[in-house]
Design an enzyme around this catalytic site. Structure first.
Site, PDB file in Angstrom:
ATOM      1  N   CYS A   1       5.123   4.920  -3.738  1.00  0.00           N
ATOM      2  CA  CYS A   1       4.966   4.427  -5.115  1.00  0.00           C
ATOM      3  C   CYS A   1       3.865   5.207  -5.823  1.00  0.00           C
ATOM      4  O   CYS A   1       4.027   5.643  -6.960  1.00  0.00           O
ATOM      5  CB  CYS A   1       4.641   2.932  -5.124  1.00  0.00           C
ATOM      6  SG  CYS A   1       6.075   1.897  -4.780  1.00  0.00           S
TER       7      CYS A   1
ATOM      8  N   GLN B   1       0.851  -1.212   0.000  1.00  0.00           N
ATOM      9  CA  GLN B   1       0.000   0.000   0.000  1.00  0.00           C
ATOM     10  C   GLN B   1       0.875   1.247   0.000  1.00  0.00           C
ATOM     11  O   GLN B   1       0.583   2.223   0.697  1.00  0.00           O
ATOM     12  CB  GLN B   1      -0.926   0.011   1.220  1.00  0.00           C
ATOM     13  CG  GLN B   1      -2.208  -0.780   1.071  1.00  0.00           C
ATOM     14  CD  GLN B   1      -3.187  -0.178   0.057  1.00  0.00           C
ATOM     15  OE1 GLN B   1      -3.056   0.959  -0.379  1.00  0.00           O
ATOM     16  NE2 GLN B   1      -4.163  -0.969  -0.348  1.00  0.00           N
ATOM     17  N   SER B   2       1.948   1.239  -0.772  1.00  0.00           N
ATOM     18  CA  SER B   2       2.931   2.319  -0.690  1.00  0.00           C
ATOM     19  C   SER B   2       2.410   3.673  -1.168  1.00  0.00           C
ATOM     20  O   SER B   2       2.037   3.834  -2.328  1.00  0.00           O
ATOM     21  CB  SER B   2       4.168   1.934  -1.504  1.00  0.00           C
ATOM     22  OG  SER B   2       5.041   3.040  -1.608  1.00  0.00           O
ATOM     23  N   ASN B   3       2.433   4.655  -0.267  1.00  0.00           N
ATOM     24  CA  ASN B   3       2.136   6.038  -0.659  1.00  0.00           C
ATOM     25  C   ASN B   3       3.219   6.562  -1.577  1.00  0.00           C
ATOM     26  O   ASN B   3       2.961   7.323  -2.499  1.00  0.00           O
ATOM     27  CB  ASN B   3       2.080   6.937   0.580  1.00  0.00           C
ATOM     28  CG  ASN B   3       0.929   6.586   1.498  1.00  0.00           C
ATOM     29  OD1 ASN B   3      -0.192   6.469   1.057  1.00  0.00           O
ATOM     30  ND2 ASN B   3       1.230   6.388   2.776  1.00  0.00           N
TER      31      ASN B   3
END
Ligand SMILES: *Cc1c(COP(=O)(O)O)cnc(C)c1O
Length: 338
Positions: free
Chosen positions: A79, A75-77
């Protein structure tokens, strides 16, 4: 300090708001709590990665790259923000996703994963937790080179010396806002992960002689592991700025525990913090980072580390999209560990 000597793209118009939180302050019955709304930065939607990307993407463009290559958790912000910057700049974007929790990457998940697909990430490589991200990203760059393209690697969280300049710029923005609001901030509370935010802010404070202690709340590590990362980052940024100084070890302060049981896994104190801010100020925090960081601020107020009457500034680093991947937990509809 003159930052104009560094190439920069601009993804936010003007400064993010600095606000007092009167209802939350009353509910907390501890320090006066202020907030820096870096959740309102540009890109889709904003957060601390936007400030780092302004300098990183400018460097990628200067080097003639056509593709941004970066890495993060499912759930990378970071990325998502990198992809957003790539779209704006007409660049392609590829991710290496690290499954720090086994089988946690679901291609059709909501939140940031949804935005990965909506904004059109070109390729996603999923690797097991503990893999070398640098090696995996370099392999992507090699693949691109084999077809005549040029990748630019942005490290996890955008945290290197160039990315850290984004939070030097934030330090300068804050300095001006403290002056305009006529407020004397006694301490700052900020999330500490890949450390570009904490380390960049510290280098910016030292370089501008802003004498306000910064308390980092670890989002994935306790102080023994986190402090050296922050110290290295602050020193790397100070070196890039040409400050000719040794960042003092004692200037790095972080608190652990609040991130447990594990990075990105909800806990009860996080849920309390997210609910409390939503219900007193209608400010949304995220479950992975800012909810746990605010749980730290609340915990440090209750144990007397942060005292009644002092002015404490909370840096809201964003993370909004992942709220929707944890709706049941945030409403208290499923049990979470303490
Ligand atoms: C990445 C991130 C952080 C941590 O910042 P670092 O610079 O990696 O230490 C905090 N909050 C949010 C919402 C983030 O996405």
């Amino acid at each position: 300090m003159d930052l104009s000597r560094f190439a920069r793209r601009r993804y936010t118009l003007g400064a993010t708001p600095l606000e007092f939180l009167p209802n939350f302050t009353r509910a907390l019955d501890g320090p006066n709590v202020w907030i820096k709304r870096d959740d309102m930065l540009g890109l889709t939607p904003g957060g601390n990665k936007t400030r780092k990307l302004e300098f990183l993407v400018a460097d990628a463009l200067a080097k003639g790259a056509d593709t941004l290559v970066t890495c993060g958790a499912p759930q990378s912000n970071h990325c998502r923000a990198t992809l957003s910057a790539a779209v704006k700049e007409g660049l392609k974007c590829r991710f290496v996703i690290e499954e720090r929790v086994a089988n946690s990457y679901k291609q059709d998940a909501s939140g940031n994963n949804f935005l990965f697909r909506l904004m059109g990430v070109e390729a996603v490589t999923v690797v097991p937790g503990g893999s070398s991200m640098v090696d995996a990203m370099n392999r992507v760059v090699d693949e691109l080179a084999a077809s005549g393209r040029k990748g630019y690697v942005i490290p996890g969280g955008g945290s290197n010396a160039i990315g850290g300049l984004g939070y030097v710029a934030c330090a300068q923005e804050l300095q001006q806002q403290f002056f305009e609001h006529g407020v004397r901030i006694d301490r700052i509370v900020v999330g500490s992960g890949s450390s570009g935010t904490h380390g960049g802010l510290l280098a910016g404070f030292l370089g501008n002689r802003i004498d306000i202690p910064i308390l980092g709340i670890g989002v994935s590590r306790d102080p023994a592991d986190q402090d050296p990362l922050v110290l290295n980052e602050a020193q790397a940024v100070a070196n890039l700025l040409g400050l000719d100084m040794q960042v003092p070890r004692e200037a790095v302060v972080t608190f652990g525990e609040y991130w447990r049981p594990k990075y990105s896994v909800p806990n009860a104190r996080m849920v309390e913090a997210v609910q409390m801010l939503a219900r007193t100020e209608a400010v949304l925090l995220d479950p992975v980072y800012t909810g746990k960081v605010m749980a730290g601020l609340i915990g440090l107020s209750r144990n007397g580390t942060l005292r009644k009457g002092e002015n404490v500034l909370f840096i809201h680093t964003g993370g909004m999209p992942s709220v929707h991947a944890y709706e049941a937990e945030l409403l208290g509809n499923v049990p979470v560990p303490d």
